[in-house]
Design a protein around this motif. Structure first.
Motif, PDB file in Angstrom:
ATOM      1  N   VAL A  85       4.644  -3.072  -4.941  1.00 31.34           N
ATOM      2  CA  VAL A  85       3.218  -3.030  -4.623  1.00 31.34           C
ATOM      3  C   VAL A  85       2.607  -4.400  -4.840  1.00 31.34           C
ATOM      4  N   THR A  86       1.836  -4.842  -3.880  1.00 26.25           N
ATOM      5  CA  THR A  86       1.159  -6.122  -4.020  1.00 26.25           C
ATOM      6  C   THR A  86       0.089  -6.046  -5.099  1.00 26.25           C
ATOM      7  N   SER A  87      -0.034  -7.118  -5.879  1.00 26.33           N
ATOM      8  CA  SER A  87      -1.062  -7.179  -6.921  1.00 26.33           C
ATOM      9  C   SER A  87      -2.265  -7.998  -6.471  1.00 26.33           C
ATOM     10  N   SER A  88      -2.316  -8.314  -5.193  1.00 24.16           N
ATOM     11  CA  SER A  88      -3.398  -9.125  -4.649  1.00 24.16           C
ATOM     12  C   SER A  88      -4.729  -8.372  -4.719  1.00 24.16           C
ATOM     13  N   LYS A  89      -5.735  -9.010  -5.337  1.00 22.14           N
ATOM     14  CA  LYS A  89      -7.073  -8.411  -5.399  1.00 22.14           C
ATOM     15  C   LYS A  89      -7.682  -8.293  -4.005  1.00 22.14           C
ATOM     16  N   THR A  90      -7.341  -9.257  -3.154  1.00 20.82           N
ATOM     17  CA  THR A  90      -7.842  -9.208  -1.771  1.00 20.82           C
ATOM     18  C   THR A  90      -7.357  -7.952  -1.070  1.00 20.82           C
ATOM     19  N   VAL A  97      -6.461  -5.113  -2.479  1.00 26.24           N
ATOM     20  CA  VAL A  97      -7.119  -3.937  -3.059  1.00 26.24           C
ATOM     21  C   VAL A  97      -8.501  -3.737  -2.443  1.00 26.24           C
ATOM     22  N   VAL A  98      -9.257  -4.821  -2.308  1.00 30.27           N
ATOM     23  CA  VAL A  98     -10.606  -4.724  -1.715  1.00 30.27           C
ATOM     24  C   VAL A  98     -10.509  -4.283  -0.255  1.00 30.27           C
ATOM     25  N   LEU A  99      -9.595  -4.885   0.497  1.00 27.46           N
ATOM     26  CA  LEU A  99      -9.419  -4.514   1.906  1.00 27.46           C
ATOM     27  C   LEU A  99      -8.990  -3.055   2.033  1.00 27.46           C
ATOM     28  N   TYR A 100      -8.096  -2.627   1.149  1.00 22.32           N
ATOM     29  CA  TYR A 100      -7.584  -1.253   1.176  1.00 22.32           C
ATOM     30  C   TYR A 100      -8.702  -0.247   0.903  1.00 22.32           C
ATOM     31  N   LEU A 101      -9.524  -0.517  -0.101  1.00 25.73           N
ATOM     32  CA  LEU A 101     -10.639   0.386  -0.420  1.00 25.73           C
ATOM     33  C   LEU A 101     -11.656   0.422   0.714  1.00 25.73           C
ATOM     34  N   LEU A 102     -11.925  -0.744   1.312  1.00 22.85           N
ATOM     35  CA  LEU A 102     -12.861  -0.798   2.434  1.00 22.85           C
ATOM     36  C   LEU A 102     -12.326  -0.010   3.622  1.00 22.85           C
ATOM     37  N   ALA A 103     -11.041  -0.166   3.912  1.00 25.18           N
ATOM     38  CA  ALA A 103     -10.424   0.568   5.026  1.00 25.18           C
ATOM     39  C   ALA A 103     -10.485   2.076   4.779  1.00 25.18           C
ATOM     40  N   SER A 104     -10.243   2.490   3.543  1.00 27.45           N
ATOM     41  CA  SER A 104     -10.287   3.915   3.204  1.00 27.45           C
ATOM     42  C   SER A 104     -11.685   4.480   3.391  1.00 27.45           C
ATOM     43  N   LEU A 105     -12.689   3.703   2.975  1.00 24.90           N
ATOM     44  CA  LEU A 105     -14.073   4.151   3.112  1.00 24.90           C
ATOM     45  C   LEU A 105     -14.476   4.257   4.579  1.00 24.90           C
ATOM     46  N   ILE A 106     -14.073   3.276   5.377  1.00 24.69           N
ATOM     47  CA  ILE A 106     -14.369   3.309   6.817  1.00 24.69           C
ATOM     48  C   ILE A 106     -13.702   4.523   7.456  1.00 24.69           C
ATOM     49  N   GLN A 107     -12.441   4.757   7.120  1.00 28.30           N
ATOM     50  CA  GLN A 107     -11.698   5.887   7.688  1.00 28.30           C
ATOM     51  C   GLN A 107     -12.386   7.220   7.394  1.00 28.30           C
ATOM     52  N   VAL A 108     -12.737   7.460   6.136  1.00 30.20           N
ATOM     53  CA  VAL A 108     -13.328   8.747   5.754  1.00 30.20           C
ATOM     54  C   VAL A 108     -14.724   8.907   6.322  1.00 30.20           C
ATOM     55  N   THR A 109     -15.513   7.827   6.360  1.00 33.93           N
ATOM     56  CA  THR A 109     -16.863   7.901   6.934  1.00 33.93           C
ATOM     57  C   THR A 109     -16.804   8.315   8.405  1.00 33.93           C
ATOM     58  N   ALA A 144      -2.094  -1.126   8.114  1.00 38.21           N
ATOM     59  CA  ALA A 144      -1.337  -2.264   8.655  1.00 38.21           C
ATOM     60  C   ALA A 144      -2.226  -3.494   8.781  1.00 38.21           C
ATOM     61  N   LEU A 145      -3.482  -3.275   9.188  1.00 33.22           N
ATOM     62  CA  LEU A 145      -4.430  -4.387   9.308  1.00 33.22           C
ATOM     63  C   LEU A 145      -4.719  -4.999   7.941  1.00 33.22           C
ATOM     64  N   CYS A 146      -4.818  -4.167   6.906  1.00 32.93           N
ATOM     65  CA  CYS A 146      -5.035  -4.681   5.542  1.00 32.93           C
ATOM     66  C   CYS A 146      -3.889  -5.582   5.105  1.00 32.93           C
ATOM     67  N   PHE A 147      -2.663  -5.120   5.317  1.00 34.63           N
ATOM     68  CA  PHE A 147      -1.493  -5.931   4.949  1.00 34.63           C
ATOM     69  C   PHE A 147      -1.479  -7.245   5.734  1.00 34.63           C
ATOM     70  N   LEU A 148      -1.792  -7.158   7.019  1.00 38.19           N
ATOM     71  CA  LEU A 148      -1.774  -8.354   7.858  1.00 38.19           C
ATOM     72  C   LEU A 148      -2.835  -9.367   7.421  1.00 38.19           C
ATOM     73  N   LEU A 149      -4.070  -8.890   7.181  1.00 36.33           N
ATOM     74  CA  LEU A 149      -5.146  -9.788   6.756  1.00 36.33           C
ATOM     75  C   LEU A 149      -4.843 -10.403   5.396  1.00 36.33           C
ATOM     76  N   ASP A 150      -4.305  -9.597   4.484  1.00 35.67           N
ATOM     77  CA  ASP A 150      -3.958 -10.113   3.162  1.00 35.67           C
ATOM     78  C   ASP A 150      -2.877 -11.185   3.266  1.00 35.67           C
ATOM     79  N   TRP A 151      -1.880 -10.952   4.108  1.00 33.00           N
ATOM     80  CA  TRP A 151      -0.805 -11.933   4.310  1.00 33.00           C
ATOM     81  C   TRP A 151      -1.352 -13.226   4.923  1.00 33.00           C
TER      82      TRP A 151
END
Length: 487
Positions: free
Chosen positions: A401-406, A408-420, A461-468
């Motif tokens: 698992v990546t420990s990148s804070k970036t 984590v933020v992208l992942y939480l944002l993506a989850s919120l967008i998805q559920v909304t 996938a977009l979160c992983f790509l942007l973080d990379w």
């Protein structure tokens, strides 16, 4: 018994419609509370005296909804986290390495819990809340026909999921391996059948138990289906496919399994005939689950193409979580709105305060109505829930698992967008479906969970790509600074 009589049996007098989250009414023809999504007055000719329900739905508050939903939601999330760990482990098994299309099968097969088990749980929850399974004889008929329906759907959709995976895989592959085709089809059919049978029986027990303890099954049945569904389905798929892989030289074995289970479908169809509404779903309810399966299959393509790439390390772990949480929450909301409409209206007729097909998003999330209250509760669970699940995954699979804070933020944002997006579409789709005199429990949840799979996999996938990309840019900037420093 006709529909009016059945509905009259499940409705009993009620004093205040606001207790069910309805707009406050003063008297016939008086203004009602504005929600941004309904008419301002109720004509005398359309006034119906409020009725009382034999259900705890009338007493629900934001706190009670949150209390009932949170524990099953966390339990579901832990199950999804374990499913992610399992998938990360299974992807290295010889059968998954050799037969890449098995990964394409994962989202549609795991998504069967949305197409079938969550739909089953929603139908049973609605039946429980409206008093249809209080009579023992009626209970046996409803449960038997629903379980038979699920087995028919699981067999057919499992076979179609394998065919879809083969077709999508054939686009990028020129060779045709008939042994792998047989393995995919047999694994998919057997997995779908066994997982649906186990989860179907579990859903029946949960709904009946919730009814006895006076807990709204809408709030707990679908999360528990989500918590165990992924674990059971992934485990069965891995074990079954490995068995067929070890016996891949016995080509007749996979053919025999497919033929045997398809031959059993008429038996389940005869059992489903006990209930006319279920028979109607059996005849006309195939389009939602097949389309949902196709949508999930595109999520499977994204997973199979990214899971082995270094910049997407951890994709296999987080895919079941983000897809499962989104599908779980939207299934709860869809089931609740469906129960609400079954109580306050008849199929084909929307209540006056729900006439708009495309409601104002503010009324969906910010009004005082009961469905808006539950939407807020579910939305508020997203961030803390994903943080807990992320921590669990990190403690178990820290190296993967990546420990990148970036990230984590992208992942939480993506989850919120998805559920909304999913919660708003649930409100829209239930209204449209009800207006067409279709059952939202059977027609909306498959679409929404399938869309949740696609949105979740794509956004992840977009979160992983942007973080990379951001990490690569930071590394390049650091390197250029070192180069530019004079000796």
């Amino acid at each position: 018994m006709d529909r009016a009589e059945t509905r009259q049996r499940r409705l009993e007098g009620f004093d205040r419609p606001e207790e069910l989250g309805l707009p406050h009414t003063q008297s016939p023809g008086r203004p009602i509370a504005a929600t941004g999504d309904g008419p301002w007055t109720i004509p005398d000719s359309q006034w119906v005296a409020p009725k009382q329900l034999g259900t705890e739905l009338s007493k629900e508050t934001t706190l009670s909804i949150g209390v009932q939903v949170t524990l099953p939601f966390l339990f579901a999330g832990l199950g999804l986290s374990m499913a992610g760990v399992l998938l990360n482990y299974f992807q290295h098994w010889p059968v998954f390495v050799e037969v890449k299309d098995l990964l394409t099968l994962v989202p549609p097969l795991v998504g069967l819990k949305g197409n079938l088990e969550m739909t089953l749980a929603s139908r049973l929850s609605t039946a429980a809340n409206t008093g249809q399974i209080d009579d023992p004889q009626e209970q046996h008929r409803v449960i038997g026909s629903n379980l038979a329906l699920v087995q028919v759907q699981a067999t057919i959709v499992g076979l179609l999921a394998a065919v879809a995976a083969l077709l999508l895989g054939a686009v990028s592959s020129e060779e045709v391996d008939f042994a792998k085709m047989g393995l995919l089809c047999a694994s998919s059919v057997l997995t779908a059948f066994l997982a649906s049978l186990a989860l179907g029986i579990l859903m029946v027990c949960i709904v009946i138990g919730a009814r006895k303890f006076r807990v709204n099954p809408d709030n707990i049945a679908t999360p528990i289906a989500a918590s165990l569904g992924d674990l059971i389905t992934l485990s069965i798929l891995a074990l079954v496919s490995s068995f067929f892989y070890r016996h891949k030289d016995s080509w007749y074995l996979t053919l025999l399994v497919c033929v045997a289970f398809v031959a059993l479908t008429p038996v389940w169809g005869i059992m489903a005939k006990q209930s006319p509404p279920i028979m109607k779903i059996l005849k006309f309810g195939w389009f939602p689950i097949i389309l949902a399966m196709v949508i999930s299959s595109f999520g499977g393509i994204i997973l199979s193409k990214t899971v082995s790439e270094p910049q997407y390390q951890g994709m296999a772990i987080f895919t079941p979580i983000i897809c499962g949480v989104g599908g779980n929450l939207v299934a709860i909301q869809t089931s609740r709105i469906s129960t609400y409409l079954h109580i306050w209206s008849t199929p084909g007729v929307l209540p006056l305060w729900m006439k708009k097909f495309w409601p104002n998003p503010c009324s969906t999330f910010c009004s005082s109505e009961i469905n808006s209250m539950s939407a807020r509760v579910l939305l508020f669970l997203v961030i803390p829930g994903h943080l807990i699940f992320f921590l669990v995954i990190y403690l178990i699979e820290g190296h993967s698992v990546t420990s990148s804070k970036t990230f984590v933020v992208l992942y939480l944002l993506a989850s919120l967008i998805q559920v909304t997006i999913l919660l708003y579409l649930a409100e829209v789709m239930v209204r449209v479906t009800w207006h067409q005199a279709l059952d939202p429990d059977s027609h909306c949840i498959p679409y929404l969970t399938g869309l949740g799979d696609l949105l979740g996999t794509g956004l992840l996938a977009l979160c992983f790509l942007l973080d990379w990309l951001l990490r690569s840019k930071a590394e390049l900037d650091s390197l250029s600074e070192l180069v530019s420093v004079p000796p």
